[in-house]
Design a protein around this motif. Structure first.
Motif, PDB file in Angstrom:
ATOM      1  N   MET A   1     -35.767  -7.676  11.806  1.00  0.00           N
ATOM      2  CA  MET A   1     -34.724  -8.704  11.809  1.00  0.00           C
ATOM      3  C   MET A   1     -35.324 -10.005  11.259  1.00  0.00           C
ATOM      4  N   ASP A   2     -34.699 -10.567  10.242  1.00  0.00           N
ATOM      5  CA  ASP A   2     -35.194 -11.816   9.694  1.00  0.00           C
ATOM      6  C   ASP A   2     -34.595 -13.000  10.473  1.00  0.00           C
ATOM      7  N   ASP A   3     -35.092 -14.213  10.170  1.00  0.00           N
ATOM      8  CA  ASP A   3     -34.651 -15.389  10.917  1.00  0.00           C
ATOM      9  C   ASP A   3     -33.154 -15.649  10.750  1.00  0.00           C
ATOM     10  N   ARG A   4     -32.640 -15.419   9.564  1.00  0.00           N
ATOM     11  CA  ARG A   4     -31.218 -15.685   9.329  1.00  0.00           C
ATOM     12  C   ARG A   4     -30.349 -14.831  10.238  1.00  0.00           C
ATOM     13  N   GLU A   5     -30.678 -13.557  10.366  1.00  0.00           N
ATOM     14  CA  GLU A   5     -29.905 -12.680  11.246  1.00  0.00           C
ATOM     15  C   GLU A   5     -30.067 -13.104  12.702  1.00  0.00           C
ATOM     16  N   ALA A   6     -31.257 -13.522  13.078  1.00  0.00           N
ATOM     17  CA  ALA A   6     -31.497 -13.949  14.458  1.00  0.00           C
ATOM     18  C   ALA A   6     -30.643 -15.161  14.815  1.00  0.00           C
ATOM     19  N   TRP A   7     -30.577 -16.148  13.913  1.00  0.00           N
ATOM     20  CA  TRP A   7     -29.766 -17.333  14.197  1.00  0.00           C
ATOM     21  C   TRP A   7     -28.291 -16.979  14.234  1.00  0.00           C
ATOM     22  N   ASP A   8     -27.876 -16.020  13.433  1.00  0.00           N
ATOM     23  CA  ASP A   8     -26.487 -15.571  13.473  1.00  0.00           C
ATOM     24  C   ASP A   8     -26.174 -14.929  14.816  1.00  0.00           C
ATOM     25  N   ARG A   9     -27.087 -14.128  15.325  1.00  0.00           N
ATOM     26  CA  ARG A   9     -26.893 -13.520  16.653  1.00  0.00           C
ATOM     27  C   ARG A   9     -26.805 -14.598  17.728  1.00  0.00           C
ATOM     28  N   GLU A  10     -27.669 -15.582  17.623  1.00  0.00           N
ATOM     29  CA  GLU A  10     -27.684 -16.648  18.616  1.00  0.00           C
ATOM     30  C   GLU A  10     -26.346 -17.387  18.642  1.00  0.00           C
TER      31      GLU A  10
ATOM     32  N   ALA B   1     -36.872  -8.926  21.191  1.00  0.00           N
ATOM     33  CA  ALA B   1     -37.930  -7.928  21.062  1.00  0.00           C
ATOM     34  C   ALA B   1     -37.378  -6.690  20.381  1.00  0.00           C
ATOM     35  N   ARG B   2     -38.220  -6.071  19.555  1.00  0.00           N
ATOM     36  CA  ARG B   2     -37.813  -4.835  18.893  1.00  0.00           C
ATOM     37  C   ARG B   2     -37.922  -3.678  19.888  1.00  0.00           C
ATOM     38  N   THR B   3     -36.819  -2.946  20.059  1.00  0.00           N
ATOM     39  CA  THR B   3     -36.800  -1.751  20.903  1.00  0.00           C
ATOM     40  C   THR B   3     -36.318  -0.602  20.035  1.00  0.00           C
ATOM     41  N   GLY B   4     -37.249   0.238  19.599  1.00  0.00           N
ATOM     42  CA  GLY B   4     -36.884   1.296  18.661  1.00  0.00           C
ATOM     43  C   GLY B   4     -36.552   0.701  17.313  1.00  0.00           C
ATOM     44  N   GLU B   5     -35.360   1.000  16.818  1.00  0.00           N
ATOM     45  CA  GLU B   5     -34.922   0.470  15.524  1.00  0.00           C
ATOM     46  C   GLU B   5     -34.111  -0.805  15.655  1.00  0.00           C
ATOM     47  N   ASP B   6     -33.864  -1.252  16.885  1.00  0.00           N
ATOM     48  CA  ASP B   6     -32.982  -2.401  17.098  1.00  0.00           C
ATOM     49  C   ASP B   6     -33.754  -3.548  17.737  1.00  0.00           C
ATOM     50  N   TRP B   7     -33.155  -4.726  17.682  1.00  0.00           N
ATOM     51  CA  TRP B   7     -33.689  -5.906  18.337  1.00  0.00           C
ATOM     52  C   TRP B   7     -32.767  -6.294  19.481  1.00  0.00           C
ATOM     53  N   ARG B   8     -33.355  -6.636  20.626  1.00  0.00           N
ATOM     54  CA  ARG B   8     -32.575  -7.005  21.799  1.00  0.00           C
ATOM     55  C   ARG B   8     -33.064  -8.341  22.364  1.00  0.00           C
TER      56      ARG B   8
ATOM     57  N   LEU C   1     -39.715 -12.082  18.461  1.00  0.00           N
ATOM     58  CA  LEU C   1     -39.262 -13.271  17.741  1.00  0.00           C
ATOM     59  C   LEU C   1     -38.749 -14.278  18.767  1.00  0.00           C
ATOM     60  N   VAL C   2     -39.254 -15.511  18.702  1.00  0.00           N
ATOM     61  CA  VAL C   2     -38.858 -16.561  19.637  1.00  0.00           C
ATOM     62  C   VAL C   2     -38.131 -17.658  18.870  1.00  0.00           C
ATOM     63  N   LEU C   3     -36.966 -18.063  19.379  1.00  0.00           N
ATOM     64  CA  LEU C   3     -36.191 -19.153  18.802  1.00  0.00           C
ATOM     65  C   LEU C   3     -36.182 -20.336  19.764  1.00  0.00           C
ATOM     66  N   ALA C   4     -36.276 -21.549  19.212  1.00  0.00           N
ATOM     67  CA  ALA C   4     -36.152 -22.766  20.008  1.00  0.00           C
ATOM     68  C   ALA C   4     -35.283 -23.747  19.237  1.00  0.00           C
ATOM     69  N   TYR C   5     -34.366 -24.423  19.944  1.00  0.00           N
ATOM     70  CA  TYR C   5     -33.422 -25.291  19.252  1.00  0.00           C
ATOM     71  C   TYR C   5     -32.673 -26.184  20.229  1.00  0.00           C
ATOM     72  N   ARG C   6     -31.988 -27.163  19.655  1.00  0.00           N
ATOM     73  CA  ARG C   6     -31.035 -27.968  20.418  1.00  0.00           C
ATOM     74  C   ARG C   6     -29.631 -27.454  20.120  1.00  0.00           C
ATOM     75  N   ALA C   7     -28.842 -27.259  21.175  1.00  0.00           N
ATOM     76  CA  ALA C   7     -27.461 -26.816  21.027  1.00  0.00           C
ATOM     77  C   ALA C   7     -26.511 -27.925  21.458  1.00  0.00           C
ATOM     78  N   ASP C   8     -25.523 -28.221  20.602  1.00  0.00           N
ATOM     79  CA  ASP C   8     -24.439 -29.136  20.949  1.00  0.00           C
ATOM     80  C   ASP C   8     -23.145 -28.345  20.833  1.00  0.00           C
ATOM     81  N   ALA C   9     -22.578 -27.978  21.984  1.00  0.00           N
ATOM     82  CA  ALA C   9     -21.412 -27.103  22.011  1.00  0.00           C
ATOM     83  C   ALA C   9     -20.167 -27.881  22.405  1.00  0.00           C
TER      84      ALA C   9
END
Length: 273
Positions: A1-10, A97-104, A72-80
Motif C-alpha cells: 500500500m502506498d502513501d496515497r492509498e493510505a491517506w485515502d483510507r484514513e 500493518a500488512r496481514t497477508g495480502e491486505d493492510w489493516r 506504515l504509520v501516519l501522523a497528521y492534524r485533522a480539522d473535521a
C-alpha cells in the motif's frame, strides 16, 4: 500500500460509517480517545454504529513513516466539520500493518486541540457535537465489558469505572442510594451470578437516545436486548430499556443514576427464573 492509498483510507474512516471500519480494521485494533478511553475490536464498530459521521475533514501537517515493509504509520492534524456550528480539531496517529495480502488498521489515537480564540458558543456547539460520540463509545465499552463479565472473561470490579462515587437507582421496587465501593462490586457479582443462573447468554444495546440536561449532565435512554438459553427452547429474546443519568466528571462520563422497569415480572412472563 502506498502513501496515497493510505491517506485515502484514513479519510474514509472519518467520513464513512461502521461498514468501512469493518473492512479496514484489524480484529485486534486499539483506539484511544479523550475522554472516552481505550476501545478495541468490536467495541469500535459498536460505538460507531448509528453515530453521525463528519461531513468533511481536512488533514494537514501530514507525515508518514515505514519502520519496515509491513508497517506504515501516519501522523497528521485533522480539522473535521459536521455542520457550520459543529467542528473538531485533533492531532492523530494511525498505524497500518500488512496481514497477508491486505493492510489493516491496528492503532489509532486522537488528541483534541483546544482553541482558546473560539467564542463560547462555538465551544458549546463543538462539545455537543462530540458528546454524542463520547457517550455512544462509553456505553459500547460498557456493553462489551458486561458481556465479558457474563462469560467470566473479566472481573466485575473492572466495570465499576462507569459509575460515579455516589448514585441513585429507581425501579418499581423503590428508590435506593449507593456508593461506588466494595458493596457495589458485591451487588454486581450477585447480579451477574443471577443472570448466568437463568441462562442469560448476551446483553446487547439496540439503540440509545441522548438528551442533554446541561453542559455536564445527560439523560441517556438505552434500549437493551437480552438473549437467554432456557432448557430445550429456542433462544428467548427480551427487549427492555433503562434510563441513565450521566455526568461528565473530570472529562470522563460517569453514571450517577438509573431508572429501570420490573425486570422480574418480565422474566416471569417469558417463563424464566
Amino acid at each position: 500500500m502506498d502513501d496515497r492509498e493510505a491517506w485515502d483510507r484514513e479519510r474514509r474512516l472519518w467520513l464513512e460509517g461502521a461498514g468501512v471500519y469493518q473492512q479496514l480494521l484489524d480484529d485486534e485494533c486499539l483506539m484511544a480517545f479523550a475522554p472516552v478511553g481505550i476501545l478495541s475490536g468490536a467495541e469500535i464498530i459498536r460505538a460507531l454504529d448509528g453515530a453521525p459521521r463528519w461531513l468533511d475533514v481536512e488533514m494537514t501537517e501530514q507525515r508518514s513513516a515505514r519502520p519496515n515493509d509491513s508497517v506504515l504509520v501516519l501522523a497528521y492534524r485533522a480539522d473535521a466539520r459536521r455542520d457550520p456550528d459543529v467542528s473538531y480539531a485533533a492531532y492523530c496517529t494511525s498505524t497500518y500493518a500488512r496481514t497477508g495480502e491486505d493492510w489493516r488498521l491496528i492503532q489509532h489515537q486522537q488528541t483534541p486541540i483546544a482553541d482558546p480564540s473560539a467564542m463560547h458558543s462555538s465551544r458549546s456547539s463543538r462539545q455537543e457535537g462530540t458528546m454524542d460520540e463520547i457517550l455512544r463509545s462509553f456505553f459500547a465499552r460498557y456493553e462489551s465489558m458486561a458481556n465479558r463479565v457474563l462469560a467470566r472473561d473479566m472481573d466485575v470490579g473492572e466495570t465499576t469505572f462507569a459509575f460515579a462515587s455516589d448514585f441513585i437507582a429507581a425501579s418499581p421496587a423503590g428508590v435506593m442510594a449507593g456508593k461506588n465501593d466494595e458493596s457495589l462490586k458485591g451487588s454486581m457479582e450477585k447480579g451477574y451470578a443471577r443472570y448466568r443462573a437463568i441462562g442469560t447468554r448476551e446483553l446487547n444495546i439496540r439503540d440509545l437516545e441522548i438528551t442533554p440536561i446541561d453542559a455536564l449532565h445527560f439523560l441517556v435512554r438505552v434500549d437493551w436486548r437480552s438473549v437467554y438459553e432456557v432448557d430445550e427452547r429456542p433462544d428467548v429474546v427480551i427487549d427492555f430499556e433503562v434510563h441513565y443519568l450521566v455526568q461528565l466528571l473530570k472529562g470522563e462520563p460517569k453514571i450517577f443514576g438509573w431508572v429501570s422497569g420490573d425486570e422480574e415480572a418480565v422474566l416471569r412472563e417469558h417463563g424464566i427464573g
